[in-house]
Design a protein around this motif. Structure first.
Motif, PDB file in Angstrom:
ATOM      1  N   TYR A  35       0.823  -1.206   0.000  1.00 48.94           N
ATOM      2  CA  TYR A  35       0.000   0.000   0.000  1.00 48.94           C
ATOM      3  C   TYR A  35       0.860   1.261   0.000  1.00 48.94           C
ATOM      4  O   TYR A  35       0.491   2.278  -0.583  1.00 48.94           O
ATOM      5  CB  TYR A  35      -0.913  -0.006   1.223  1.00 48.94           C
ATOM      6  N   TYR A  36       2.017   1.203   0.657  1.00 52.31           N
ATOM      7  CA  TYR A  36       2.895   2.372   0.753  1.00 52.31           C
ATOM      8  C   TYR A  36       4.089   2.289  -0.205  1.00 52.31           C
ATOM      9  O   TYR A  36       4.987   3.121  -0.136  1.00 52.31           O
ATOM     10  CB  TYR A  36       3.397   2.517   2.191  1.00 52.31           C
ATOM     11  N   LYS A  85      -1.134  -1.559   7.863  1.00 53.21           N
ATOM     12  CA  LYS A  85      -1.181  -0.204   7.317  1.00 53.21           C
ATOM     13  C   LYS A  85      -0.913   0.827   8.408  1.00 53.21           C
ATOM     14  O   LYS A  85      -0.173   1.794   8.207  1.00 53.21           O
ATOM     15  CB  LYS A  85      -2.552   0.066   6.685  1.00 53.21           C
ATOM     16  N   ALA A  86      -1.526   0.626   9.569  1.00 53.52           N
ATOM     17  CA  ALA A  86      -1.341   1.560  10.681  1.00 53.52           C
ATOM     18  C   ALA A  86       0.111   1.563  11.151  1.00 53.52           C
ATOM     19  O   ALA A  86       0.691   2.629  11.425  1.00 53.52           O
ATOM     20  CB  ALA A  86      -2.275   1.197  11.830  1.00 53.52           C
ATOM     21  N   TYR A  89       2.447   3.139   8.463  1.00 56.53           N
ATOM     22  CA  TYR A  89       2.213   4.583   8.441  1.00 56.53           C
ATOM     23  C   TYR A  89       2.959   5.259   9.593  1.00 56.53           C
ATOM     24  O   TYR A  89       3.597   6.307   9.416  1.00 56.53           O
ATOM     25  CB  TYR A  89       0.721   4.871   8.548  1.00 56.53           C
ATOM     26  N   LYS A  92       6.684   5.163   8.742  1.00 54.24           N
ATOM     27  CA  LYS A  92       7.045   5.946   7.566  1.00 54.24           C
ATOM     28  C   LYS A  92       6.841   7.442   7.782  1.00 54.24           C
ATOM     29  O   LYS A  92       7.656   8.267   7.353  1.00 54.24           O
ATOM     30  CB  LYS A  92       6.215   5.473   6.373  1.00 54.24           C
ATOM     31  N   TYR A  93       5.755   7.792   8.453  1.00 54.23           N
ATOM     32  CA  TYR A  93       5.401   9.211   8.598  1.00 54.23           C
ATOM     33  C   TYR A  93       5.447   9.711  10.038  1.00 54.23           C
ATOM     34  O   TYR A  93       5.141  10.873  10.297  1.00 54.23           O
ATOM     35  CB  TYR A  93       4.002   9.454   8.023  1.00 54.23           C
ATOM     36  N   TYR A  97      -2.111   6.439  12.457  1.00 47.50           N
ATOM     37  CA  TYR A  97      -3.097   6.079  11.443  1.00 47.50           C
ATOM     38  C   TYR A  97      -4.323   5.542  12.168  1.00 47.50           C
ATOM     39  O   TYR A  97      -4.248   4.574  12.919  1.00 47.50           O
ATOM     40  CB  TYR A  97      -2.524   5.024  10.504  1.00 47.50           C
TER      41      TYR A  97
END
Length: 212
Positions: A35-36, A85-86, A89, A92-93, A97
């Motif tokens: 997804y990323y 995903k959480a 995220y 990465k950021y 999330y």
């Protein structure tokens, strides 16, 4: 009675079923990573990973057990996807999330529905009879339909390669003779239209659910 129930539960959720849950979680985690990833992102928005997961864990076992395996594998994949995903995220950021509970519930419900159907129909993949041929062709049709569904999006080349690999895996898992291979090829293309409808349904339900 309780002893008998315990034996049945143990039979359904032995070591092999733990491996099924792990396979589902790994599949979801790969989707979350994709997804990323700019190059792999199409995989996160397609059903290729989940279809391969089902073909890996369902064929060759009794139908009731196949249903349980399919449902458990897909639910594990859904949870791993959203939790992954959480986590990615956050790494990465360096942020938080928020997982939407309604979306998670919706996709768990879809996983149960898809698992029931897959367990009932795709346990025959790998058999040399007509039912095995139709089941294998149906899986190939799903993969083709999913590729068509995403054909107008960026990264379709990546998805096409992934689809080709997935079809090769399905063929290895489900085809037992050159004659059966020809029959699967003939039936798979028209089933691709039905596959397109099936793989488009979750997007429809997600949009409908979001409107409430």
């Amino acid at each position: 009675m309780s002893v008998e129930v315990g034996k049945r539960v143990s039979g359904y959720f032995g070591f092999s079923e733990v491996a099924v849950l792990v396979a589902g979680a790994v599949s979801g985690a790969v989707g979350a990573y994709a997804y990323y990833s700019e190059s792999l992102r199409p995989l996160a928005h397609s059903f290729t990973l989940w279809i391969v997961l089902i073909v890996a864990v369902v064929p060759g076992i009794p139908r009731r057990r196949a249903v349980i395996r399919a449902v458990c594998a897909l639910i594990a994949a859904v949870f791993a996807f959203y939790l992954g995903k959480a986590w990615v995220y956050g790494v990465k950021y360096e942020g938080t999330y928020r997982i939407d509970p309604s979306t998670l519930v919706l996709w768990c419900g879809l996983a149960v529905a898809a698992g029931l159907v897959a367990g009932l129909l795709l346990d025959a993949v790998g058999r040399a009879d007509r039912r095995g041929t139709l089941a294998t062709a149906a899986v190939v049709g799903l993969l083709i339909g999913d590729l068509v569904r995403r054909s107008d999006r960026s990264g379709v080349g990546t998805l096409a390669v992934a689809t080709a690999i997935a079809i090769a895996f399905v063929a290895w898992r489900g085809i037992r003779s050159p004659r059966q291979a020809a029959e699967v090829a003939v039936v798979a293309l028209p089933l691709g239209l039905l596959g397109l409808v099936i793989v488009s349904a979750p997007d429809f339900f997600e949009g409908l659910f979001a409107s409430f």
